[in-house]
Motif scaffolding. Structure first.
Motif, short mmCIF file in Angstrom:
data_model
loop_
_atom_site.label_atom_id
_atom_site.label_comp_id
_atom_site.label_asym_id
_atom_site.label_seq_id
_atom_site.Cartn_x
_atom_site.Cartn_y
_atom_site.Cartn_z
N VAL A 1 0.86 -1.19 0.00
CA VAL A 1 0.00 0.00 0.00
C VAL A 1 0.89 1.23 0.00
CG1 VAL A 1 -1.73 1.34 1.27
CG2 VAL A 1 -1.90 -1.15 1.17
N ILE A 2 0.63 2.13 -0.94
CA ILE A 2 1.39 3.37 -1.05
C ILE A 2 0.44 4.53 -0.79
CG2 ILE A 2 2.69 4.86 -2.63
CD1 ILE A 2 3.70 2.30 -3.99
N VAL A 3 0.83 5.42 0.10
CA VAL A 3 0.00 6.59 0.41
C VAL A 3 0.57 7.77 -0.37
CG1 VAL A 3 -0.92 8.05 2.24
CG2 VAL A 3 -0.41 5.64 2.71
N VAL B 1 -0.98 -4.08 -5.59
CA VAL B 1 -0.43 -2.79 -5.17
C VAL B 1 -1.57 -1.77 -5.22
CG1 VAL B 1 1.31 -0.99 -5.63
CG2 VAL B 1 1.78 -3.38 -6.30
N ALA B 2 -1.73 -1.00 -4.13
CA ALA B 2 -2.73 0.07 -4.14
C ALA B 2 -2.07 1.40 -3.82
CB ALA B 2 -3.83 -0.22 -3.11
N ALA C 1 0.95 2.44 -14.41
CA ALA C 1 0.75 1.61 -13.22
C ALA C 1 -0.61 0.91 -13.30
CB ALA C 1 0.85 2.48 -11.96
N ARG C 2 -1.64 1.67 -13.68
CA ARG C 2 -2.98 1.07 -13.78
C ARG C 2 -3.00 -0.08 -14.79
NH1 ARG C 2 -5.62 6.77 -13.00
NH2 ARG C 2 -6.87 6.43 -11.13
N ARG C 3 -2.31 0.13 -15.93
CA ARG C 3 -2.28 -0.94 -16.95
C ARG C 3 -1.68 -2.23 -16.39
NH1 ARG C 3 -0.88 3.16 -20.65
NH2 ARG C 3 1.32 2.67 -20.47
N LEU C 4 -0.76 -2.07 -15.43
CA LEU C 4 -0.12 -3.26 -14.84
C LEU C 4 -0.90 -3.79 -13.64
CD1 LEU C 4 3.67 -2.23 -15.00
CD2 LEU C 4 2.44 -3.80 -16.51
N GLY C 5 -2.09 -3.23 -13.42
CA GLY C 5 -2.96 -3.79 -12.37
C GLY C 5 -2.93 -3.04 -11.04
N VAL C 6 -2.16 -1.94 -10.95
CA VAL C 6 -2.14 -1.18 -9.70
C VAL C 6 -3.50 -0.49 -9.52
CG1 VAL C 6 -1.10 0.83 -8.55
CG2 VAL C 6 0.35 -0.79 -9.82
#
Ligand SMILES: Cc1cc2nc3c(=O)[nH]c(=O)nc-3n(C[C@H](O)[C@H](O)[C@H](O)COP(=O)(O)OP(=O)(O)OC[C@H]3O[C@@H](n4cnc5c(N)ncnc54)[C@H](O)[C@@H]3O)c2cc1C
Length: 375
Positions: free
Chosen positions: A6-8, A29-30, A164-169
């Protein structure tokens, strides 16, 4: 919701690290962002300097690595970054005000930079006059780095978010982190949002929420990192005289950084807005001060119009003016304290940070920035 990582913070550092984690095979990963992607220091008008020139020596190896990434980053991310290799100059006055500056020291700085992978040329008075006609008589030389440039911070940060979204994040906007839950050993077990949603963490948490890092670390671990928030001042100006400013330009001993953006000038250089409970507010004296410094270096820029002043983008400063990157608790890391120059190194920092989060060992490139240096 349960996540490995988790990344803030959805600025360039949070998103680039999320992208690097996903590229290296992290399964879940979020990124939790209080407002929207690039709503902090990584967004806003104009361009950011991608500068090695006169950067703190401890950051130079990262900057040298970042310089190898920037030219093709748009291909890797599949979206524009606005990166341009303009070259960068630091103008140097003849009469040094302190023993650490001046034309006598320029070649020594250049040698130290070269030894750490950044090629620097020192220009004499005549060369500066040829490249900057009309520059003040006080300027006697310049330190010049051909590999310096500029990039669009807004475009690059959005590009990292998309990749990042394309890789599922999962990039969750409008999601503000209120607190971290820990177990008896101090491991973070969950991140709690201001809506009281709970995200369970199975591996690591990274706080990349810039000016919010100090408070979350203090409340979670009791450790008070020597960081504070400030609001850098950036201005858009138009000039009736044509500015001959051929590259990203700063001044060694005057608070000045100026870029030509099409028909406009972008002016900054370490000035800041007033801190108020409502955020950064422009300070008339500092706006005038910034312009006065520009005019002291380029005396022919007499007729300037202020098109906009932005002091809304908060940045974290650290007590030794280099970032704080590394672990503060068993599975809790931070990346903050950029002190006004965290942009350019983000592509390199994120690679090393992702490796550290995945494998636990600290990269030697990040060692100078370890939070333990304050203890
Ligand atoms: C005007 C200006 C000029 C600059 N010029 C340069 C330059 O020329 N060269 C250079 O290298 N650097 C420059 N910098 C510095 C650089 O832009 C920053 O160091 C960098 O963008 C910081 O990125 P970040 O991802 O750490 O932080 P940010 O982009 O600030 O992102 C942090 C995010 O965290 C979010 N957040 C905060 N609290 C929470 C919470 N509790 N929960 C969830 N989310 C939260 C915020 O909304 C924000 O979006 C400049 C900065 C400014 C402001």
């Amino acid at each position: 919701m349960i996540c490995e990582f988790v990344i803030v913070g959805g600025g360039v550092h949070g998103l680039a690290t999320a992208y690097q984690l996903a590229r290296r095979g992290a399964q879940s990963v979020a990124v939790l962002e209080a407002k929207s992607v690039a709503s902090g220091a990584s967004g806003g008008f104009g361009e950011r300097g991608v500068r090695a020139n006169r950067r703190d020596l401890r950051e130079l190896p990262l900057m040298a690595e970042a310089n190898t990434i920037w030219p093709t980053l748009h291909e890797e991310l599949g979206a524009p970054t606005g990166y341009r290799r303009t070259g960068g100059a630091y103008l140097i006055d003849g009469a040094a005000q302190t023993g650490f500056k001046g034309i006598e020291a320029a070649e020594v700085y250049a040698r130290a930079h070269r030894a750490l992978g950044v090629d620097v040329e020192v220009w004499d008075r005549e060369r500066v006059r040829r490249e900057y006609p009309g520059v003040s008589d006080a300027v006697h030389g310049a330190s010049v780095v051909a590999s310096d440039g500029v990039a669009s911070h807004e475009a690059t940060t959005q590009a990292y978010a998309q990749a990042a979204r394309r890789l599922g994040v999962q990039v969750l906007e409008d999601t503000s982190v209120a607190s971290l839950e820990t177990d008896a050993s101090g491991r973070v077990t969950a991140v709690v949002t201001d809506r009281d949603d709970r995200i369970a963490v199975t591996r690591e948490v990274l706080l990349a929420n810039n000016t919010g890092v100090r408070d979350l670390v203090l409340r979670t671990t009791g450790r008070d990192l020597p960081l504070w928030a400030f609001y850098p001042q950036a201005m858009r100006l138009s000039s009736s005289a044509v500015p001959v400013i051929p590259m990203l330009t700063g001044h060694e001993s005057r608070p000045l950084s100026v870029k030509v953006l099409g028909e406009e000038l972008m002016l900054s250089g370490g000035w800041r807005g007033r801190v108020t409970p409502a955020g950064g507010q422009p300070d008339e004296d500092r706006v005038r001060g910034n312009i006065a410094v520009l005019q002291s270096v380029f005396p022919y820029l007499t007729d300037l119009e202020v098109l906009g002043v932005d002091v809304s983008r908060a940045e974290s400063a650290s007590v030794d003016q280099i970032p704080v990157i590394g672990r503060c608790a068993p599975n809790l890391s931070v990346a903050a304290g950029w002190s006004g120059h965290g942009w350019a190194i983000a592509p390199a920092v994120s690679r090393h940070l992702a490796e550290t989060l995945l494998h636990g060992s600290t990269s030697p490139m990040l060692a100078p920035f370890n939070p333990d240096r304050f203890h």
